[in-house]
Motif scaffolding. Structure first.
Motif, short mmCIF file in Angstrom:
data_model
loop_
_atom_site.label_atom_id
_atom_site.label_comp_id
_atom_site.label_asym_id
_atom_site.label_seq_id
_atom_site.Cartn_x
_atom_site.Cartn_y
_atom_site.Cartn_z
N GLN A 98 17.46 53.57 -5.04
CA GLN A 98 18.67 52.79 -4.80
C GLN A 98 18.82 52.44 -3.32
O GLN A 98 19.23 51.32 -2.99
N ASN A 99 18.47 53.37 -2.45
CA ASN A 99 18.52 53.07 -1.01
C ASN A 99 17.54 51.96 -0.65
O ASN A 99 17.86 51.08 0.14
N GLN A 100 16.35 52.00 -1.23
CA GLN A 100 15.37 50.93 -0.99
C GLN A 100 15.88 49.59 -1.52
O GLN A 100 15.76 48.56 -0.85
N GLN A 101 16.47 49.61 -2.72
CA GLN A 101 17.02 48.38 -3.30
C GLN A 101 18.13 47.83 -2.41
O GLN A 101 18.20 46.62 -2.17
N LEU A 102 18.98 48.72 -1.93
CA LEU A 102 20.10 48.32 -1.09
C LEU A 102 19.60 47.68 0.21
O LEU A 102 20.11 46.64 0.63
N GLN A 103 18.58 48.28 0.82
CA GLN A 103 18.01 47.71 2.04
C GLN A 103 17.44 46.33 1.76
O GLN A 103 17.65 45.39 2.55
N SER A 104 16.72 46.18 0.68
CA SER A 104 16.12 44.90 0.32
C SER A 104 17.20 43.84 0.10
O SER A 104 17.09 42.72 0.60
N ILE A 105 18.23 44.18 -0.64
CA ILE A 105 19.32 43.25 -0.92
C ILE A 105 20.00 42.84 0.38
O ILE A 105 20.28 41.65 0.60
N MET A 106 20.26 43.80 1.25
CA MET A 106 20.94 43.50 2.50
C MET A 106 20.09 42.61 3.41
O MET A 106 20.62 41.71 4.08
N LEU A 107 18.79 42.83 3.43
CA LEU A 107 17.90 41.97 4.22
C LEU A 107 17.88 40.55 3.67
O LEU A 107 17.93 39.58 4.43
N GLN A 108 17.81 40.42 2.35
CA GLN A 108 17.83 39.10 1.73
C GLN A 108 19.15 38.38 2.02
O GLN A 108 19.17 37.19 2.33
N LYS A 109 20.24 39.13 1.93
CA LYS A 109 21.56 38.55 2.18
C LYS A 109 21.67 38.09 3.63
O LYS A 109 22.16 36.99 3.90
N GLN A 110 21.18 38.90 4.55
CA GLN A 110 21.22 38.55 5.97
C GLN A 110 20.39 37.28 6.23
O GLN A 110 20.83 36.39 6.94
N ALA A 111 19.22 37.18 5.61
CA ALA A 111 18.37 35.99 5.78
C ALA A 111 19.08 34.75 5.23
O ALA A 111 19.06 33.69 5.87
N CYS A 112 19.71 34.88 4.07
CA CYS A 112 20.43 33.74 3.48
C CYS A 112 21.61 33.33 4.36
O CYS A 112 21.87 32.13 4.52
N MET A 113 22.30 34.29 4.92
CA MET A 113 23.44 33.99 5.78
C MET A 113 22.97 33.26 7.05
O MET A 113 23.65 32.33 7.52
N MET A 114 21.83 33.65 7.59
CA MET A 114 21.28 32.97 8.76
C MET A 114 20.90 31.53 8.40
O MET A 114 21.19 30.60 9.16
N GLN A 115 20.26 31.35 7.25
CA GLN A 115 19.90 30.01 6.80
C GLN A 115 21.15 29.16 6.59
O GLN A 115 21.18 27.97 6.94
N GLU A 116 22.18 29.77 6.03
CA GLU A 116 23.43 29.06 5.79
C GLU A 116 24.04 28.58 7.12
O GLU A 116 24.52 27.45 7.22
N ARG A 117 24.00 29.44 8.14
CA ARG A 117 24.51 29.05 9.46
C ARG A 117 23.71 27.89 10.05
O ARG A 117 24.27 26.96 10.64
N GLU A 118 22.38 27.94 9.86
CA GLU A 118 21.53 26.85 10.35
C GLU A 118 21.88 25.53 9.66
O GLU A 118 21.96 24.49 10.30
N VAL A 119 22.12 25.59 8.35
CA VAL A 119 22.48 24.39 7.59
C VAL A 119 23.84 23.88 8.06
O VAL A 119 24.03 22.67 8.26
N GLU A 120 24.79 24.79 8.26
CA GLU A 120 26.12 24.40 8.75
C GLU A 120 26.01 23.71 10.11
O GLU A 120 26.65 22.68 10.35
N ASN A 121 25.19 24.28 11.00
CA ASN A 121 25.00 23.68 12.32
C ASN A 121 24.38 22.29 12.21
O ASN A 121 24.79 21.36 12.92
N ALA A 122 23.40 22.14 11.33
CA ALA A 122 22.76 20.84 11.13
C ALA A 122 23.77 19.82 10.61
O ALA A 122 23.79 18.67 11.07
N LEU A 123 24.61 20.24 9.66
CA LEU A 123 25.64 19.33 9.13
C LEU A 123 26.63 18.92 10.21
O LEU A 123 27.05 17.76 10.27
N GLU A 124 27.00 19.86 11.07
CA GLU A 124 27.92 19.54 12.18
C GLU A 124 27.27 18.54 13.13
O GLU A 124 27.93 17.60 13.60
N GLU A 125 26.01 18.73 13.42
CA GLU A 125 25.30 17.81 14.31
C GLU A 125 25.19 16.43 13.68
O GLU A 125 25.29 15.41 14.37
#
Length: 133
Positions: free
Chosen positions: A34-61
């Protein structure tokens, strides 16, 4: 007669100890997974959030750009495309990322709950040292 009773008692104690140790090992193993699953999920979520910020910045530009023709990078080349087309594409990507983040948050919640339950089970199986008599 007494010797056979003590052998029987000893045998049952060993059996119970074996079951207890097996259950304890299972709980520990589940918590590790479960700890390994949690780490994996959190890493995926963090990567998606970073991509989302990049998309938001591109839309603003894109909002700032007055021209209707935009160059889009496709691998090592730039391709001319319409501002409206790329805006629509980025909004779709943002929606997909938002959905994926929500899915990952639900998974994270479920794994955390299961981990909490197993931690409680572990605490019941292993009495705390230094307590009591």
């Amino acid at each position: 007669m007494i010797k056979s009773k003590s052998k029987l008692i000893w045998s049952r104690l060993c059996e119970a100890r074996g079951r207890y140790m097996g259950e304890l090992e299972d709980v520990i193993e589940q918590m590790e997974v479960q700890n390994q699953q949690l780490q994996s999920i959190m890493l995926q979520k963090q990567a998606c959030m970073m991509q989302e910020r990049e998309v938001e910045n591109a839309l603003e530009e894109l909002k700032k750009v007055e021209t209707q023709e935009i160059f889009k990078s496709i691998g090592p080349i730039l391709v001319k495309t319409g501002k409206e087309s790329i805006t629509k594409e980025l909004e779709e990507v943002r929606e997909e990322l938002e959905l994926k983040i929500k899915t990952l948050e639900r998974q994270e919640k479920r794994v955390k709950e299961k981990l909490r339950e197993d931690q409680e089970k572990f605490q019941r199986l292993v009495p705390r040292t230094g307590e009591g008599g």
